[in-house]
Design a protein around this motif. Structure first.
Motif, PDB file in Angstrom:
ATOM      1  N   VAL A   1       0.850  -1.196   0.000  1.00 29.46           N
ATOM      2  CA  VAL A   1       0.000   0.000   0.000  1.00 29.46           C
ATOM      3  C   VAL A   1       0.883   1.243   0.000  1.00 29.46           C
ATOM      4  O   VAL A   1       1.538   1.567   0.993  1.00 29.46           O
ATOM      5  CB  VAL A   1      -0.943   0.011   1.222  1.00 29.46           C
ATOM      6  N   THR A   2       0.928   1.933  -1.113  1.00 27.79           N
ATOM      7  CA  THR A   2       1.668   3.189  -1.230  1.00 27.79           C
ATOM      8  C   THR A   2       0.735   4.236  -1.825  1.00 27.79           C
ATOM      9  O   THR A   2      -0.277   3.902  -2.457  1.00 27.79           O
ATOM     10  CB  THR A   2       2.892   3.034  -2.149  1.00 27.79           C
ATOM     11  N   THR A   3       1.078   5.478  -1.632  1.00 24.70           N
ATOM     12  CA  THR A   3       0.235   6.544  -2.185  1.00 24.70           C
ATOM     13  C   THR A   3       0.205   6.478  -3.714  1.00 24.70           C
ATOM     14  O   THR A   3      -0.821   6.766  -4.331  1.00 24.70           O
ATOM     15  CB  THR A   3       0.732   7.921  -1.730  1.00 24.70           C
ATOM     16  N   ARG A   4       1.318   6.066  -4.305  1.00 25.14           N
ATOM     17  CA  ARG A   4       1.345   5.962  -5.768  1.00 25.14           C
ATOM     18  C   ARG A   4       0.374   4.891  -6.252  1.00 25.14           C
ATOM     19  O   ARG A   4      -0.412   5.117  -7.183  1.00 25.14           O
ATOM     20  CB  ARG A   4       2.764   5.638  -6.248  1.00 25.14           C
ATOM     21  N   ARG A   5       0.417   3.713  -5.624  1.00 22.69           N
ATOM     22  CA  ARG A   5      -0.457   2.626  -6.064  1.00 22.69           C
ATOM     23  C   ARG A   5      -1.926   2.936  -5.775  1.00 22.69           C
ATOM     24  O   ARG A   5      -2.809   2.574  -6.554  1.00 22.69           O
ATOM     25  CB  ARG A   5      -0.036   1.322  -5.388  1.00 22.69           C
TER      26      ARG A   5
ATOM     27  N   VAL B   1      -4.389  14.980  -4.897  1.00 23.31           N
ATOM     28  CA  VAL B   1      -5.769  14.815  -4.429  1.00 23.31           C
ATOM     29  C   VAL B   1      -5.795  13.896  -3.220  1.00 23.31           C
ATOM     30  O   VAL B   1      -6.478  14.168  -2.229  1.00 23.31           O
ATOM     31  CB  VAL B   1      -6.669  14.264  -5.555  1.00 23.31           C
ATOM     32  N   LEU B   2      -5.037  12.795  -3.294  1.00 22.02           N
ATOM     33  CA  LEU B   2      -4.984  11.860  -2.165  1.00 22.02           C
ATOM     34  C   LEU B   2      -4.432  12.563  -0.921  1.00 22.02           C
ATOM     35  O   LEU B   2      -4.962  12.395   0.187  1.00 22.02           O
ATOM     36  CB  LEU B   2      -4.113  10.660  -2.543  1.00 22.02           C
ATOM     37  N   TYR B   3      -3.372  13.361  -1.118  1.00 20.78           N
ATOM     38  CA  TYR B   3      -2.777  14.067   0.025  1.00 20.78           C
ATOM     39  C   TYR B   3      -3.688  15.164   0.568  1.00 20.78           C
ATOM     40  O   TYR B   3      -3.493  15.628   1.694  1.00 20.78           O
ATOM     41  CB  TYR B   3      -1.422  14.659  -0.363  1.00 20.78           C
TER      42      TYR B   3
END
Length: 215
Positions: free
Chosen positions: A34-38, A49-51
């Motif tokens: 689980v990474t922000t990129r994936r 957007v995720l951040y």
């Protein structure tokens, strides 16, 4: 619906989508995957957007853990509500807790093993955490006797968690799973007086006759 309301609804939907996708990915491949990129790739939103929702992976794990505690409380409530008596409720809770951990390993890991920013046992403990603890407290309170019910619930929770963790890590033989759960329920349900009598019998059985006072 106003523009502001529509934006707030969309933001809430994205927030839940990020949490659900993180859980899904963790259950499939483990939390290391689980990474922000994936996550950005899966939900098709940019990393900025995720951040805007979460400061990073730890914050996402915290949100997942919080969700998990709420679901654990619901599972315990559903399992114990039909019980005919306190002893049956206790055994149902032990089995429901174990089943929850076995069926949702990555979620359980987020709740208890990953780095999370959640205050446990504090005045500001979030409601889902309180609900999880209170579900265990309810089933153990009838067996407290003169003991502090909250302390009994803490020890009971720790005992169930210990069995779950050792079994998950392959430290306990699977064949004895049911016997262990039944024994744990028996021990938690034993009243203090029953324990004292048991210790007394063990002591008398282990006494050397030469040490027994005469007269």
């Amino acid at each position: 619906m106003s523009t502001t309301e529509r934006k707030e609804r969309e933001r809430a939907r994205r927030h839940e989508l990020i949490i659900a996708t993180a859980r899904e990915l963790a259950e499939e491949q483990g939390w290391e995957a689980v990474t922000t990129r994936r996550l950005s790739e899966r939900i098709e939103y940019s990393q900025p957007v995720l951040y805007s929702h979460f400061s990073g992976k730890d914050a996402i794990v915290t949100a997942v853990a919080l969700q998990g505690f709420g679901e654990l409380a619901e599972a315990l409530e559903a399992a114990t509500a039909p019980a005919a008596d306190p002893r049956s409720a206790l055994e149902a809770a032990v089995r429901a807790y174990t089943a929850f951990a076995e069926e949702h390993p990555a979620l359980y890991e987020a709740m208890f093993s990953r780095s999370v920013d959640l205050p446990f046992g504090q005045p500001d403990t979030p409601a889902p955490l309180r609900a999880g603890f209170e579900a265990i407290l309810r089933v153990l309170t009838p067996f407290a006797g003169g003991r502090d019910p909250a302390l009994l619930a803490e020890v009971g929770w720790s005992s169930i968690h210990g069995l779950v963790t050792l079994a998950r890590d392959g430290r306990l033989p699977p064949a004895a799973r049911e016997q262990r759960l039944a024994l744990l329920a028996d021990q938690l349900a034993a009243a203090p007086a029953d324990r004292a009598r048991g210790r007394g019998r063990e002591h008398r059985q282990g006494e050397d006759p030469a040490d027994t006072p005469l007269g």
